[in-house]
Design a protein around this motif. Structure first.
Motif, PDB file in Angstrom:
ATOM      1  N   VAL A   1      23.171   6.530  -5.222  1.00  0.00           N
ATOM      2  CA  VAL A   1      22.216   5.456  -5.487  1.00  0.00           C
ATOM      3  C   VAL A   1      20.901   6.128  -5.864  1.00  0.00           C
ATOM      4  N   GLY A   2      20.582   6.127  -7.134  1.00  0.00           N
ATOM      5  CA  GLY A   2      19.397   6.828  -7.594  1.00  0.00           C
ATOM      6  C   GLY A   2      19.647   8.319  -7.734  1.00  0.00           C
ATOM      7  N   GLU A   3      18.682   8.999  -8.316  1.00  0.00           N
ATOM      8  CA  GLU A   3      18.761  10.439  -8.496  1.00  0.00           C
ATOM      9  C   GLU A   3      18.366  11.159  -7.202  1.00  0.00           C
ATOM     10  N   PRO A   4      18.649  12.471  -7.108  1.00  0.00           N
ATOM     11  CA  PRO A   4      18.197  13.216  -5.924  1.00  0.00           C
ATOM     12  C   PRO A   4      16.697  13.035  -5.697  1.00  0.00           C
ATOM     13  N   GLY A   5      16.325  12.736  -4.469  1.00  0.00           N
ATOM     14  CA  GLY A   5      14.923  12.541  -4.111  1.00  0.00           C
ATOM     15  C   GLY A   5      14.398  11.143  -4.349  1.00  0.00           C
ATOM     16  N   TRP A   6      15.169  10.305  -5.054  1.00  0.00           N
ATOM     17  CA  TRP A   6      14.667   8.963  -5.404  1.00  0.00           C
ATOM     18  C   TRP A   6      14.400   8.114  -4.173  1.00  0.00           C
ATOM     19  N   TYR A   7      15.229   8.218  -3.147  1.00  0.00           N
ATOM     20  CA  TYR A   7      15.096   7.349  -1.977  1.00  0.00           C
ATOM     21  C   TYR A   7      13.706   7.458  -1.355  1.00  0.00           C
ATOM     22  N   LEU A   8      13.192   8.671  -1.221  1.00  0.00           N
ATOM     23  CA  LEU A   8      11.885   8.866  -0.599  1.00  0.00           C
ATOM     24  C   LEU A   8      10.733   8.651  -1.572  1.00  0.00           C
ATOM     25  N   GLU A   9      10.976   8.830  -2.863  1.00  0.00           N
ATOM     26  CA  GLU A   9       9.897   8.746  -3.837  1.00  0.00           C
ATOM     27  C   GLU A   9       9.644   7.325  -4.329  1.00  0.00           C
ATOM     28  N   ARG A  10      10.608   6.436  -4.231  1.00  0.00           N
ATOM     29  CA  ARG A  10      10.472   5.072  -4.767  1.00  0.00           C
ATOM     30  C   ARG A  10       9.393   4.317  -3.986  1.00  0.00           C
ATOM     31  N   PRO A  11       8.714   3.383  -4.626  1.00  0.00           N
ATOM     32  CA  PRO A  11       7.684   2.598  -3.928  1.00  0.00           C
ATOM     33  C   PRO A  11       8.237   1.833  -2.727  1.00  0.00           C
ATOM     34  N   GLY A  12       9.470   1.349  -2.838  1.00  0.00           N
ATOM     35  CA  GLY A  12      10.032   0.539  -1.765  1.00  0.00           C
ATOM     36  C   GLY A  12      10.206   1.262  -0.445  1.00  0.00           C
ATOM     37  N   PHE A  13      10.182   2.605  -0.456  1.00  0.00           N
ATOM     38  CA  PHE A  13      10.307   3.324   0.814  1.00  0.00           C
ATOM     39  C   PHE A  13       9.131   2.984   1.730  1.00  0.00           C
ATOM     40  N   ALA A  14       7.935   2.996   1.175  1.00  0.00           N
ATOM     41  CA  ALA A  14       6.754   2.633   1.967  1.00  0.00           C
ATOM     42  C   ALA A  14       6.796   1.173   2.370  1.00  0.00           C
ATOM     43  N   TRP A  15       7.244   0.314   1.462  1.00  0.00           N
ATOM     44  CA  TRP A  15       7.281  -1.116   1.753  1.00  0.00           C
ATOM     45  C   TRP A  15       8.238  -1.426   2.897  1.00  0.00           C
ATOM     46  N   GLY A  16       9.393  -0.751   2.906  1.00  0.00           N
ATOM     47  CA  GLY A  16      10.347  -0.967   3.990  1.00  0.00           C
ATOM     48  C   GLY A  16       9.775  -0.578   5.342  1.00  0.00           C
ATOM     49  N   GLY A  17       8.964   0.479   5.363  1.00  0.00           N
ATOM     50  CA  GLY A  17       8.332   0.874   6.615  1.00  0.00           C
ATOM     51  C   GLY A  17       7.365  -0.170   7.137  1.00  0.00           C
ATOM     52  N   ILE A  18       6.701  -0.876   6.226  1.00  0.00           N
ATOM     53  CA  ILE A  18       5.809  -1.954   6.652  1.00  0.00           C
ATOM     54  C   ILE A  18       6.625  -3.130   7.168  1.00  0.00           C
ATOM     55  N   GLY A  19       7.797  -3.358   6.579  1.00  0.00           N
ATOM     56  CA  GLY A  19       8.676  -4.415   7.084  1.00  0.00           C
ATOM     57  C   GLY A  19       9.066  -4.197   8.530  1.00  0.00           C
ATOM     58  N   VAL A  20       9.356  -2.959   8.896  1.00  0.00           N
ATOM     59  CA  VAL A  20       9.644  -2.645  10.296  1.00  0.00           C
ATOM     60  C   VAL A  20       8.438  -2.985  11.170  1.00  0.00           C
ATOM     61  N   ALA A  21       7.242  -2.676  10.686  1.00  0.00           N
ATOM     62  CA  ALA A  21       6.031  -3.001  11.445  1.00  0.00           C
ATOM     63  C   ALA A  21       5.885  -4.506  11.637  1.00  0.00           C
ATOM     64  N   ALA A  22       6.349  -5.291  10.669  1.00  0.00           N
ATOM     65  CA  ALA A  22       6.305  -6.744  10.835  1.00  0.00           C
ATOM     66  C   ALA A  22       7.179  -7.184  12.007  1.00  0.00           C
ATOM     67  N   VAL A  23       8.306  -6.516  12.201  1.00  0.00           N
ATOM     68  CA  VAL A  23       9.156  -6.825  13.364  1.00  0.00           C
ATOM     69  C   VAL A  23       8.431  -6.450  14.651  1.00  0.00           C
ATOM     70  N   TRP A  24       7.792  -5.285  14.671  1.00  0.00           N
ATOM     71  CA  TRP A  24       7.006  -4.904  15.864  1.00  0.00           C
ATOM     72  C   TRP A  24       5.973  -5.972  16.183  1.00  0.00           C
ATOM     73  N   PHE A  25       5.300  -6.441  15.139  1.00  0.00           N
ATOM     74  CA  PHE A  25       4.275  -7.467  15.347  1.00  0.00           C
ATOM     75  C   PHE A  25       4.888  -8.711  15.990  1.00  0.00           C
ATOM     76  N   GLY A  26       6.002  -9.180  15.477  1.00  0.00           N
ATOM     77  CA  GLY A  26       6.637 -10.364  16.058  1.00  0.00           C
ATOM     78  C   GLY A  26       7.017 -10.157  17.506  1.00  0.00           C
ATOM     79  N   GLY A  27       7.561  -8.978  17.822  1.00  0.00           N
ATOM     80  CA  GLY A  27       7.899  -8.686  19.211  1.00  0.00           C
ATOM     81  C   GLY A  27       6.683  -8.670  20.111  1.00  0.00           C
ATOM     82  N   ALA A  28       5.585  -8.080  19.608  1.00  0.00           N
ATOM     83  CA  ALA A  28       4.349  -8.039  20.401  1.00  0.00           C
ATOM     84  C   ALA A  28       3.763  -9.431  20.590  1.00  0.00           C
TER      85      ALA A  28
END
Length: 384
Positions: free
Chosen positions: A223-250
């Motif tokens: 899925v994607g070229e070597p290194g694409w997973y970490l370099e794509r913009p969505g990698f950062a966005w997914g990390g913020i999505g996890v933070a949204a779950v933390w917020f809901g739990g808090a």
């Protein structure tokens, strides 16, 4: 403690008459400002049920590609799930993340699958990919029909694989020859996949079993070229999505403080904790909304996206940790010992927050914002 008069800290949504509706988590801080009452009702029906939560994730999979187009809708949904039940949220979030990744890569998605995303690579463990039919990194040559079953094969071990015993597919990172790690899609029901959950012994998120998975010549599709997973913009966005779950739990943990204030008049110390929780949760909510807007407006790619994700995750993690501490101080041991729902939520959130690496992640944030070192003049007046 007793009823507070701060209308910004009400729990549950209200209609025009001010009466609280019954279809939202009555425990969550200011749910009407950020939550989705319809999703909350659906999540409540499968709370704590991993297989039911997998089904919920599949049924709402069309939401995942909205990241980058209507991002707050996704973050609101993740926060709502976190407020209802963190086992459900922890099950749904990686499935949606996988679908968003596959959408970004324009990669086909098998109908009806359930997905995880496994990218941990701690020292001492290796999962390697090689083209099917070639000599693999562990002496494997891949299955004879490798090209029919998958373009590549994976061999080795992958730790920290959540829900491996419940899912049909996963996106996994693996090392490849002469390049950075690459992302692969893999079917988990292949005979070369074995799951070992025996090390999982948590007090929080007990049913979100996290295993070590061994792969032996398992067909996989890049899925994607070597290194694409970490370099794509969505990698950062997914990390913020996890933070949204933390917020809901808090927000749910903090809601226990507000519900207590309705039945016992708060003293000055209780008011202090109420005010502090209000301040940090509101700040976290503002950060998440700002991040969603930045993503949709194209201001969260590349270095900007990495900085945004690091900053927002730090803000939300700090808010959640402060809420855990203040609610514990305000309410004492009673709810932790005698209220199974609250005690479970605290244990779940405490473990889930460790996906933020605390001081290490703050140091990484500091490295992103540190100014360049200015040259200092030498003794003879020349710059060095």
């Amino acid at each position: 403690m007793g009823t507070t008069t701060d209308t910004t800290a009400t729990t549950g949504s209200t209609d025009t008459s001010g009466a609280a509706t019954a279809d939202v988590p009555s425990h969550a801080w200011s749910f009407a400002r950020w939550g989705d009452s319809g999703l909350a009702a659906a999540a409540g029906e499968v709370a704590g049920d991993v297989d039911g939560s997998v089904d919920l994730a599949r049924s709402l999979g069309d939401l995942a590609p909205d990241v980058g187009r209507d991002t707050w809708r996704v973050f609101s949904a993740l926060a709502t799930l976190g407020a209802v039940d963190l086992t459900t949220a922890r099950t749904v979030e990686p499935h949606w993340d996988a679908l968003a990744i596959l959408d970004q890569a324009a990669h086909p998605v098998p109908e009806g699958g359930s997905w995880g995303v496994w990218a941990a690579a701690p020292p001492g463990t290796t999962l390697a990919g090689a083209p099917a039919g070639s000599a693999g990194p562990a002496g494997s040559t891949g299955p004879a029909d490798g090209n029919a079953r998958g373009d590549w094969v994976l061999s080795g071990t992958k730790p920290w694989c959540s829900l491996a015993d419940h899912l049909s597919h996963a996106l996994v990172t693996a090392s490849v020859a002469d390049g950075p790690p690459r992302l692969f899609a893999v079917a988990l029901r292949d005979g070369g996949v074995s799951v070992d959950p025996t090390a999982w012994a948590p007090r929080g998120l007990r049913d979100v079993t996290t295993s070590t998975v061994t792969f032996v010549d398992v067909p996989a599709t890049p899925v994607g070229e070597p290194g694409w997973y970490l370099e794509r913009p969505g990698f950062a966005w997914g990390g913020i999505g996890v933070a949204a779950v933390w917020f809901g739990g808090a927000a749910a943990v903090a809601g226990r403080l507000w519900s207590t204030a309705r039945t016992r008049r708060p003293d000055q110390i209780a008011l202090l904790h109420l005010g502090a929780c209000e301040a940090v949760l509101d700040g976290a909510l503002v950060a998440l909304r700002h991040a969603a807007t930045a993503i949709d407006e194209g201001r969260a790619d590349g270095e900007e996206g990495r900085l945004l994700a690091a900053r927002v995750r730090a803000q939300v993690a700090a808010a959640a940790e402060e809420v855990l501490a203040r609610v514990g101080h305000a309410l004492g041991p009673g709810p932790l010992a005698l209220d199974p729902e609250h005690a479970g939520r605290v244990a779940d959130l405490t473990l889930y927050l460790r996906q933020h690496h605390a001081e290490r992640d703050l140091a990484a944030l500091g490295a992103l914002v540190a100014p360049p070192l200015e040259a200092s003049p030498s003794r003879d007046g020349a710059a060095t």
